[in-house]
Scaffold this motif. Structure first.
Motif, PDB file in Angstrom:
ATOM      1  N   ARG A   1      13.132 -44.099  30.393  1.00  0.00           N
ATOM      2  CA  ARG A   1      13.731 -42.771  30.454  1.00  0.00           C
ATOM      3  C   ARG A   1      14.473 -42.433  29.166  1.00  0.00           C
ATOM      4  O   ARG A   1      14.550 -41.271  28.757  1.00  0.00           O
ATOM      5  CB  ARG A   1      14.665 -42.670  31.651  1.00  0.00           C
ATOM      6  N   TYR A   2      15.038 -43.461  28.513  1.00  0.00           N
ATOM      7  CA  TYR A   2      15.738 -43.210  27.249  1.00  0.00           C
ATOM      8  C   TYR A   2      14.742 -42.830  26.160  1.00  0.00           C
ATOM      9  O   TYR A   2      14.966 -41.891  25.382  1.00  0.00           O
ATOM     10  CB  TYR A   2      16.524 -44.457  26.857  1.00  0.00           C
ATOM     11  N   LEU A   3      13.610 -43.541  26.111  1.00  0.00           N
ATOM     12  CA  LEU A   3      12.589 -43.227  25.115  1.00  0.00           C
ATOM     13  C   LEU A   3      11.997 -41.845  25.354  1.00  0.00           C
ATOM     14  O   LEU A   3      11.705 -41.104  24.406  1.00  0.00           O
ATOM     15  CB  LEU A   3      11.493 -44.287  25.150  1.00  0.00           C
TER      16      LEU A   3
ATOM     17  N   GLU B   1      11.582 -36.025  23.795  1.00  0.00           N
ATOM     18  CA  GLU B   1      11.599 -34.611  24.146  1.00  0.00           C
ATOM     19  C   GLU B   1      12.776 -33.862  23.537  1.00  0.00           C
ATOM     20  O   GLU B   1      12.858 -32.635  23.655  1.00  0.00           O
ATOM     21  CB  GLU B   1      11.649 -34.461  25.669  1.00  0.00           C
ATOM     22  N   ALA B   2      13.716 -34.547  22.937  1.00  0.00           N
ATOM     23  CA  ALA B   2      14.884 -33.892  22.363  1.00  0.00           C
ATOM     24  C   ALA B   2      14.472 -33.031  21.179  1.00  0.00           C
ATOM     25  O   ALA B   2      13.608 -33.409  20.383  1.00  0.00           O
ATOM     26  CB  ALA B   2      15.918 -34.925  21.930  1.00  0.00           C
ATOM     27  N   LYS B   3      15.090 -31.850  21.096  1.00  0.00           N
ATOM     28  CA  LYS B   3      14.818 -30.927  19.997  1.00  0.00           C
ATOM     29  C   LYS B   3      15.937 -31.029  18.975  1.00  0.00           C
ATOM     30  O   LYS B   3      17.118 -30.946  19.314  1.00  0.00           O
ATOM     31  CB  LYS B   3      14.732 -29.487  20.518  1.00  0.00           C
ATOM     32  N   THR B   4      15.540 -31.205  17.781  1.00  0.00           N
ATOM     33  CA  THR B   4      16.509 -31.284  16.692  1.00  0.00           C
ATOM     34  C   THR B   4      16.507 -29.982  15.919  1.00  0.00           C
ATOM     35  O   THR B   4      15.454 -29.409  15.663  1.00  0.00           O
ATOM     36  CB  THR B   4      16.163 -32.446  15.748  1.00  0.00           C
ATOM     37  N   GLN B   5      17.703 -29.496  15.571  1.00  0.00           N
ATOM     38  CA  GLN B   5      17.858 -28.261  14.817  1.00  0.00           C
ATOM     39  C   GLN B   5      18.709 -28.532  13.585  1.00  0.00           C
ATOM     40  O   GLN B   5      19.656 -29.308  13.620  1.00  0.00           O
ATOM     41  CB  GLN B   5      18.528 -27.179  15.673  1.00  0.00           C
ATOM     42  N   ARG B   6      18.353 -27.850  12.568  1.00  0.00           N
ATOM     43  CA  ARG B   6      19.113 -27.986  11.332  1.00  0.00           C
ATOM     44  C   ARG B   6      20.383 -27.150  11.430  1.00  0.00           C
ATOM     45  O   ARG B   6      20.398 -26.055  11.995  1.00  0.00           O
ATOM     46  CB  ARG B   6      18.271 -27.515  10.140  1.00  0.00           C
ATOM     47  N   LYS B   7      21.460 -27.645  10.894  1.00  0.00           N
ATOM     48  CA  LYS B   7      22.721 -26.927  10.939  1.00  0.00           C
ATOM     49  C   LYS B   7      22.635 -25.678  10.082  1.00  0.00           C
ATOM     50  O   LYS B   7      22.133 -25.713   8.968  1.00  0.00           O
ATOM     51  CB  LYS B   7      23.864 -27.820  10.448  1.00  0.00           C
TER      52      LYS B   7
END
Length: 402
Positions: free
Chosen positions: A98-100, A105-111
């Motif tokens: 579940r951690y993997l 699925e996490a979305k990364t956004q630039r600051k």
């Protein structure tokens, strides 16, 4: 070295009964069991100091599997303590599934870079500053675009600036004595902005800033009339000469207001009267549609009986309208005066209404004083000829919500 290796092999098996934080060790092999929270963990020969720090229990019958540096190399293994479907704690050499999945699925956004209002480019949204500038051009522009009053009629601007009354200002405009941006203006309804337009009256430049709104309560003495005419020597406005002389000390850089009374009291009547330079406020308070109750104290020459009180309460016709008072009451006699006093409250606001009511009942007024307008009562410590500035609570008591 052989003795150290033998000692390490004898104490390499640990029994753990509850979750424990393990220090990092190299060349470790984990043997887990899904049916129990007990684990067999074997380590490669560590340093002697590290062995003394480990909580060690006697070894079990299970022999630790052989491990060598060729199998693991220099890799550092970090155990994962997770809970299985049965609720038991287990060790894993890999992260939980579940951690993997959550990491995948996490979305990364630039600051986003903060862009100030002055350096904002096309397509970039300026970030609001926490502390707005007080005297910068940007602050003044922001105020002008959002809070500046809209253009007003020329006659109203002239009256607010203290040039003359509304009607006198219209006469000046009709006579061609007012210019706007270099052109003669003869229409009082022309919309102008004193801060942007150049206005001249009789060759004198009108100030860009309008005077602030002023609200005063005066205890009018006898013998003064409620008129702003220059020919009148004993006008109510003349009681504010000292106030106007000290204007520049209190409001430096702002033009002086043109004061006038809200409604009128006849020359022989004393008491509460409101003085202001706000025409909208004066219209609201003095108009009969406001239904503001006004209370008077009438001192009567002669005796007063119940027939007189009934006659006053029945009302009389004034200017074609039948006017009846709200309250008629005889007050207790004062020790220093033998004349009876009546408390009369009206809301019509007709000219000489109280005097006409008393006269219709067959009585004669010796002195008349107004003590209340709406919910605002004349302060007892405000002597004749003195004034006070009205607070926001006083204005609300008068029915003004702006």
């Amino acid at each position: 070295m052989a003795a150290i290796a033998a000692a390490a092999a004898a104490f390499t098996t640990l029994r753990i009964s509850k979750p424990t934080v393990f220090p990092r060790r190299r060349f470790c092999t984990l043997v887990t069991s899904s049916l129990s929270s007990e684990f067999n963990i074997t380590f490669a020969p560590p340093k002697p100091k590290s062995i003394a720090q480990l909580p060690i229990t006697p070894a079990t019958d299970l022999d630790p599997p052989e491990s060598s540096s060729s199998e693991f190399g220099e890799q550092l293994l970090i155990p994962w303590i997770v809970r299985d479907e049965n609720g038991n704690l287990t060790f894993q050499t890999t992260p939980p599934e579940r951690y993997l999945r959550a990491m995948a699925e996490a979305k990364t956004q630039r600051k986003k870079k903060k862009v100030s209002a002055g350096n904002a480019k096309k397509g970039e949204q300026a970030m609001p500053s926490t502390v707005p500038p007080k005297y910068s051009k940007a602050a003044r522009r922001f105020y002008n675009e959002r809070f500046r009053e809209p253009p007003q009629r020329l006659a109203k601007v002239l009256a607010a600036a203290g040039v003359a009354s509304r009607r006198s200002s219209e006469e000046l405009i009709f006579q061609g004595k007012v210019t706007v941006n270099g052109s003669v203006c003869t229409t009082p309804q022309t919309k102008v902005d004193p801060g942007q337009d150049v206005i001249y009256v009789n060759g004198r430049r009108l100030a860009k800033k309008l005077p602030p709104k002023v609200y005063l309560a005066l205890n009018k003495p006898k013998g003064y009339i409620c008129s702003t005419g220059e020919k009148e020597t004993k006008s109510v406005v003349s009681l504010f000469d000292d106030y106007m002389m000290s204007w520049n000390k209190r409001y430096a850089g702002l033009p002086k207001p043109r004061l006038f009374t809200v409604g009128r009291l006849d020359v022989a009547t004393t008491g509460l009267i409101i003085v202001t330079n706000d025409g909208e406020f004066a219209q609201k308070i003095s108009h009969p549609s406001s239904n503001l109750s006004k209370e008077y104290i009438a001192t009567i020459d002669g005796e007063v009986n119940k027939k007189h009180l009934l006659a006053i309460s029945e009302g009389t016709v004034i200017e074609g309208t039948h006017c009846t008072p709200d309250v008629v009451e005889q007050l207790p006699q004062q020790p220093d005066s033998k004349r009876p006093r009546l408390r009369i409250a009206v809301h019509e606001g007709r000219n000489h209404e109280v005097r006409e009511l008393v006269k219709n009942a067959g009585l004669q007024i010796h002195a008349l004083k107004r003590v209340r307008i709406g919910g605002f009562r004349l302060p007892s410590d405000l002597t004749l000829g003195k004034h006070m500035e009205l607070s926001a609570a006083n204005l609300r008591a008068l029915g003004w919500k702006s």
